[in-house]
Write an enzyme that holds these catalytic residues in place. Sequence first.
Site, PDB file in Angstrom:
ATOM      1  N   LYS A   1     -24.348  13.591  -7.646  1.00  0.00           N
ATOM      2  CA  LYS A   1     -24.631  13.805  -6.232  1.00  0.00           C
ATOM      3  C   LYS A   1     -23.715  12.969  -5.340  1.00  0.00           C
ATOM      4  O   LYS A   1     -23.393  11.826  -5.644  1.00  0.00           O
ATOM      5  CB  LYS A   1     -26.080  13.421  -5.919  1.00  0.00           C
ATOM      6  CG  LYS A   1     -27.112  14.278  -6.630  1.00  0.00           C
ATOM      7  CD  LYS A   1     -27.191  15.654  -6.046  1.00  0.00           C
ATOM      8  CE  LYS A   1     -28.345  16.423  -6.646  1.00  0.00           C
ATOM      9  NZ  LYS A   1     -28.433  17.795  -6.158  1.00  0.00           N
TER      10      LYS A   1
ATOM     11  N   GLY B   1     -35.181  27.801 -17.445  1.00  0.00           N
ATOM     12  CA  GLY B   1     -35.869  28.752 -16.574  1.00  0.00           C
ATOM     13  C   GLY B   1     -35.112  30.024 -16.297  1.00  0.00           C
ATOM     14  O   GLY B   1     -35.585  31.113 -16.588  1.00  0.00           O
TER      15      GLY B   1
ATOM     16  N   ARG C   1     -20.296  27.179  -6.329  1.00  0.00           N
ATOM     17  CA  ARG C   1     -21.752  27.266  -6.223  1.00  0.00           C
ATOM     18  C   ARG C   1     -22.179  26.969  -4.787  1.00  0.00           C
ATOM     19  O   ARG C   1     -21.919  25.887  -4.254  1.00  0.00           O
ATOM     20  CB  ARG C   1     -22.399  26.278  -7.184  1.00  0.00           C
ATOM     21  CG  ARG C   1     -23.878  26.068  -7.011  1.00  0.00           C
ATOM     22  CD  ARG C   1     -24.701  27.237  -7.474  1.00  0.00           C
ATOM     23  NE  ARG C   1     -26.103  26.868  -7.554  1.00  0.00           N
ATOM     24  CZ  ARG C   1     -27.106  27.726  -7.429  1.00  0.00           C
ATOM     25  NH1 ARG C   1     -26.854  29.005  -7.218  1.00  0.00           N
ATOM     26  NH2 ARG C   1     -28.347  27.311  -7.532  1.00  0.00           N
TER      27      ARG C   1
ATOM     28  N   GLU D   1     -32.345  12.779  -5.458  1.00  0.00           N
ATOM     29  CA  GLU D   1     -31.496  13.041  -4.302  1.00  0.00           C
ATOM     30  C   GLU D   1     -32.095  12.534  -2.992  1.00  0.00           C
ATOM     31  O   GLU D   1     -31.384  12.200  -2.055  1.00  0.00           O
ATOM     32  CB  GLU D   1     -31.258  14.538  -4.230  1.00  0.00           C
ATOM     33  CG  GLU D   1     -30.586  15.059  -3.017  1.00  0.00           C
ATOM     34  CD  GLU D   1     -30.435  16.559  -3.152  1.00  0.00           C
ATOM     35  OE1 GLU D   1     -30.703  17.255  -2.180  1.00  0.00           O
ATOM     36  OE2 GLU D   1     -30.062  17.008  -4.241  1.00  0.00           O
TER      37      GLU D   1
ATOM     38  N   HIS E   1     -38.461  19.423 -14.681  1.00  0.00           N
ATOM     39  CA  HIS E   1     -37.033  19.354 -14.993  1.00  0.00           C
ATOM     40  C   HIS E   1     -36.314  18.613 -13.882  1.00  0.00           C
ATOM     41  O   HIS E   1     -36.592  18.813 -12.697  1.00  0.00           O
ATOM     42  CB  HIS E   1     -36.432  20.752 -15.138  1.00  0.00           C
ATOM     43  CG  HIS E   1     -34.939  20.734 -15.287  1.00  0.00           C
ATOM     44  ND1 HIS E   1     -34.321  20.210 -16.400  1.00  0.00           N
ATOM     45  CD2 HIS E   1     -33.945  21.137 -14.460  1.00  0.00           C
ATOM     46  CE1 HIS E   1     -33.015  20.302 -16.257  1.00  0.00           C
ATOM     47  NE2 HIS E   1     -32.757  20.854 -15.087  1.00  0.00           N
TER      48      HIS E   1
ATOM     49  N   CYS F   1     -32.233  17.349 -12.767  1.00  0.00           N
ATOM     50  CA  CYS F   1     -30.813  17.431 -13.101  1.00  0.00           C
ATOM     51  C   CYS F   1     -30.016  16.458 -12.240  1.00  0.00           C
ATOM     52  O   CYS F   1     -30.478  16.021 -11.185  1.00  0.00           O
ATOM     53  CB  CYS F   1     -30.283  18.852 -12.942  1.00  0.00           C
ATOM     54  SG  CYS F   1     -30.635  19.654 -11.379  1.00  0.00           S
TER      55      CYS F   1
ATOM     56  N   GLU G   1     -30.867  16.419 -17.545  1.00  0.00           N
ATOM     57  CA  GLU G   1     -29.455  16.698 -17.802  1.00  0.00           C
ATOM     58  C   GLU G   1     -28.796  15.465 -18.388  1.00  0.00           C
ATOM     59  O   GLU G   1     -28.755  14.415 -17.752  1.00  0.00           O
ATOM     60  CB  GLU G   1     -28.752  17.110 -16.512  1.00  0.00           C
ATOM     61  CG  GLU G   1     -27.281  17.369 -16.704  1.00  0.00           C
ATOM     62  CD  GLU G   1     -26.639  17.971 -15.471  1.00  0.00           C
ATOM     63  OE1 GLU G   1     -25.440  17.732 -15.277  1.00  0.00           O
ATOM     64  OE2 GLU G   1     -27.327  18.665 -14.728  1.00  0.00           O
TER      65      GLU G   1
ATOM     66  N   HIS H   1     -22.796  24.016 -16.686  1.00  0.00           N
ATOM     67  CA  HIS H   1     -21.850  24.191 -15.588  1.00  0.00           C
ATOM     68  C   HIS H   1     -20.454  24.548 -16.091  1.00  0.00           C
ATOM     69  O   HIS H   1     -19.577  24.889 -15.307  1.00  0.00           O
ATOM     70  CB  HIS H   1     -21.791  22.920 -14.738  1.00  0.00           C
ATOM     71  CG  HIS H   1     -23.125  22.513 -14.202  1.00  0.00           C
ATOM     72  ND1 HIS H   1     -23.880  21.518 -14.779  1.00  0.00           N
ATOM     73  CD2 HIS H   1     -23.865  22.998 -13.171  1.00  0.00           C
ATOM     74  CE1 HIS H   1     -25.014  21.396 -14.119  1.00  0.00           C
ATOM     75  NE2 HIS H   1     -25.026  22.275 -13.150  1.00  0.00           N
TER      76      HIS H   1
END
Length: 764
Positions: free
Chosen positions: A121, A441, A524, A614, A650, A652, A674, A703
């Site tokens: 991030k 998912g 993305r 985040e 989950h 990531c 992740e 990714h």
Amino acid sequence: MVTTHNLGFPRIGAKRELKFGLERYWKGESSRDELKALGAELRRRHWHDQRDLDLAPLGDFAFYDQVLDMSFTLGNLPKRVQDFHGDALDNYFRVARGRSAQSAEEHAACCGGVAAGEMTKWFDTNYHYIVPEFHADTNFSLDPSRLLQQLAEANAQGVNAKPVILGPVTYLWLGKAKDVSDRLALLPKLLPVYGALLDTLTAQGVEWVQIDEPILVTELDAEWRQAFRTAYAALETRRIKLLLATYFGQLQDNLTLAASLPVDGLHIDAINARDEVDALVRELPAERVLSVGAINGRNIWKTDLNAALDWLEPLAKQLGDRLWLAPSCSLLHVPVDLASEEKLDAEIRSWLAFALQKLDELKVLATALNEGRDKVADALAANAAAIDSRRRSPRVNNPVVKAAIARIDAQLGNRASPYTQRASKQSARLNLPAFPTTTIGSFPQTAEIRQARSRFRAGALDEAGYRTAMRAEIERSVREQESLELDVLVHGEAERNDMVEYFGEQLDGYAFSQFGWVQSYGSRCVKPPILFGDISRPKAMTVEWIAYAQSLTRKPMKGMLTGPVTILNWSFVRDDQPRAVSCYQLALAIREEVLDLEKAGVRVIQIDEAALREGLPLRRAQWSEYLKWAVESFRITANGVQDDTQIHTHMCYSEFNDIIASIADMDADVITIETSRSDMELLDAFDTFKYPNEIGPGVYDIHSPNIPTQDHIVGLMKKAAERIPAERLWVNPDCGLKTRQWAEVIPALTNMVAAAKTLRNQVQ
């Protein structure tokens, strides 16, 4: 006269032209020259959009990531790609996203290709950057070609350009040492390259360079603070003018340091640090520029221009020509143009400003400061009306929701029994093998899925036809998973365009744009929903789809939900109440969905909190308050179920060492994370913290198009088993498979299931 400028502009294009251009190139459907031409056209268009600025940014455009661009400018390429020759753009994409093995030359790293660079991030945003890699013997060498090419384009267009570069201290801070070396030990080798870059730009006639050092809004120890003094003392001798840019927070204990650095101007985020403006005015040397970020570059609400002028006017009188105006940060984090939103509710639309509209607001503020409010009286009156409309709208406030929030108590977030008791009941009900396999998912969003959704939204396909198409895709996903012999299945999320927007569309208090796209990473893009009012759930959102998927198989089918913290952090959130209150509202709404899934017989329910980390404030001193309400919101959502219902979550892009206790406090039965890009380094947190529940460390990087080998997955899981008891380990990919192709997914999952079977035989 006040000078206007911008820290950065969205690079994807108003209609995501960059996304589609990149994907065509990666698929071999367009040439390198065509991609480069698209980049040039987007830059030309974006400079035209910023034509009213006194200084427009240059170098903010990137084909993938601005930090990766800086690594290439500094000649800091990962060792694994240094021996590849040919066009630099291909090496750039090798680092960004890996490359499936297409030749013996490329068969170099894990998964039969080049390992993609680690991605994480960008501060507390939903943008991701490619982490620079360092070794003790890392050397730097200048490659200014990208900036010089863009400078030539800007000059040809008549743009008064201000190159934007990432500062040397932040660049080192954002990177990761791949050995035991100290990143700051590289500063003496890095600074001459920065100096050479500034000299090169000076020779091209550049007057100002924006040098971004956002880590000045974080907590820095004495060594990093000294690095700033060393770095800018070394760069002070250059003839070019430097605008040091900070954003995303307050300077706090770094304010005096920032004000004392020998640069020509300082940018401050006045949305987050307005209270520090007066102190900076006092501390800055008399000749230095103060750039004030008075327009919110991270949210989409209109600025209250009259209120802004109330505090800017005295500042303008005090500073005169030394006052610059800009958005608080790069506009990378907001959509491009509100004018494209023809279907958005007119009232809500009147409350918003996207990137172009924020530049219009900037122009109004500058005109008012330079020529008086009378010059922009109509614009100020229209702005005041919009601000008042939003403040008074009954659509924003729901008394029923507010009453529900008031009834929240400490018991609402507690499970009936502790994990150990729940685990035995869940084991008896689910009857899973050791090292159970699952996916996170989503499965590939194929052209057929996208076409059906597009036709449905355009009215060319009726609801019955759309449901039939989605059911067919769900059945395909279930059959593929059964063929692969996965243990816990998912329905594939064919009916969902985005894991946040899908839920937002079904919740009261949300609105949606058509073209409100922002870049997450590379190609993305996400289209955050607009949380404008109090949140409630009118009806069930997922039960029908999950129940249908479960009817197709005897194996457990996971109910798939997005958690309240992630929905909040991936939305454009109202700024008229605390974020915690909005999160609690979301928690109550998603809790209703969890309980409805359980009533429908769903045995496993996954509540994704991909964005939990985040939302952490940039300063640790403020973490505890955020984590308290974030964890409580998850528990409210998840913990109303019976003991034998298994709750998964989950996460990531997360580093867990510093928040592992809070993650454990969420009390999910299973957490999937992740870990593959960091080679299981994230599991270091479990060396000292005994995580009590089950965990699925991601075993391959979704990714990247690279296909993981069975041996590679077995090796990663054995590393995990050194830290987590084998009986509590799951085997799964890093993240959802939405962005991959079935041709990549099938062999990858085949190897993953084979690895799990091997582990069952090898690990007792």
